[in-house]
Scaffold this motif. Sequence first.
Motif, PDB file in Angstrom:
ATOM      1  N   ARG A 390       0.821  -1.206   0.000  1.00 18.88           N
ATOM      2  CA  ARG A 390       0.000   0.000   0.000  1.00 18.88           C
ATOM      3  C   ARG A 390       0.859   1.261   0.000  1.00 18.88           C
ATOM      4  N   GLY A 394       0.501   4.541  -2.313  1.00 20.64           N
ATOM      5  CA  GLY A 394       0.437   5.897  -1.765  1.00 20.64           C
ATOM      6  C   GLY A 394       1.472   6.803  -2.406  1.00 20.64           C
ATOM      7  N   LEU A 492      -5.128   9.991   1.092  1.00 24.28           N
ATOM      8  CA  LEU A 492      -4.533   8.672   1.341  1.00 24.28           C
ATOM      9  C   LEU A 492      -5.272   7.910   2.436  1.00 24.28           C
ATOM     10  N   LEU A 495      -7.309   5.347   0.996  1.00 23.91           N
ATOM     11  CA  LEU A 495      -6.644   4.282   0.260  1.00 23.91           C
ATOM     12  C   LEU A 495      -6.752   2.941   0.964  1.00 23.91           C
TER      13      LEU A 495
END
Length: 507
Positions: A390, A394, A492, A495
């Motif tokens: 991840r 990002g 973010l 996310l």
Amino acid sequence: MRPATLLRLALAGTRTDTARVALTALSAALAVLAGLAALTVLAIPTPPATDGNGNRWSEQYANQLLVEPGLRGGTAFALLLLTVPVLALAGQCARLGAPARDRRLAALRLAGATPGQVTRVAVVETGVASLLGTLTGLALYLNGHELLHRPDGRGRLPLPTDVYPSTVSMAAVVLGLPVVAALATALMLRRVTTTPFGLVRRVRIRAPWPWPGLLIILGLAAFAAFRPVLLWYERRHSDPPIWLLPTLLVGGGLVAMIGVVTGTGWISHTAGRLLHRYARRPAALLAASRLMADPWAGSRTFAALLAALIFGAGAAGFRADFRATMELGRRTGGGMAAPDDFYLGTMDLVDLAVAVAMTIAAGGLLVALAEGIIARRRSYAALVATGVPRGTLGRSLVWQSLAPAVPAIVVAVTVGFLLVRGALRPPSGGGYSKEVCSAGEQLCTDQATRAQYVRTEWVPKVTVVPDVPVEQLAWLGVGALAAVLATVGVGLLFLRSSTAVEELRTT
């Protein structure tokens, strides 16, 4: 399809659709409030001259910006400036929850609706949401007139709550904005076909061309032609047509702004190509692919922010020119009608409007970023499921935001400053002789003694070149970049929830 059925289908949906309608209505309400406030300032009547100096000031107001007729145009312009990022925010909010809305429209096609009927559903949704917002803004405006009508001890008003715009102009703003929003929606859907299986967009995939640079040059040329055109008419002892000079300024500024905003597409594609060629890290390569796949996303996302930067840089250039004019007055002994602090204070209002516009534009950036993450959650979830961290995703979002934003911000600030610098020549004065009396007022006014104390001095020709406001321009750029980074940081947060493995089952 009956109008009642069309309205019911347009307002149906989930909580995301309700949030989209509410945010669109809020944006429309803010835009109407700014527009009505500008019209109210312009509606202030100018009284006839009552003194020997020919002043036509409206003494019923406490604020000098409202008292002097010559300052009301700039005040109204600063208020209208706030509508630019608000309307851009409305455009971003209209895209919120787009995948769910696409599935709902596809279900209508599956139930037998024609493509035209489905398009009308989307158009009515935007138009009704905007109309609800404009009516709410009108109600707030009318109630605010009553609540804010508070004269001070001398009977002066802090705001123009004693006047209203004409009914026609108010109706044009309140009803015109929903019509424009609906027409814009229909225009954006002209290449979209709604099928029972979703939306199909008819586009030709090709790289953006750098033609917006020609628009920027044309806008700069229009501003640069302002002074020569004015001097051409002055040498012939005639006045230019009333439409000519405003057209050069407004048209040139609008053309340059369109060039900067649309040029972001070419910047995004070029940045993607450079990252794809020279980058070695996965995050930068993912961002490069996304930038080349949808280079126009930057133009849509950064439009309001870039417009605010152009106005802000132009205001910084005008402030630098005014400081040069003040320096010229000190050197030649001239002065202005009002204290320097007053004029600088009026420019502070423009800077405040630019700051508010950038804040609203940051909200639009956040909505656009969150909408993009949610719309591509299946792709992100698939990448995470195949082993992409991840953190890499990002960082790719950071690259995707900053790669086009940094050069676009530099271009917007530069263009805004050059527009004003092209229209305004360095102030100059002097080159004449004047009489100076070295005695007191009584001796200088007495014709019998005046000749003993009066001498003639030559005032040399002086030209003061305005300084480049590097510090203020840098703060504008840094503030815009900070807004982009802040919105990316907040975006973010979406996310993690959008990259869960369960999102692979999302239809």
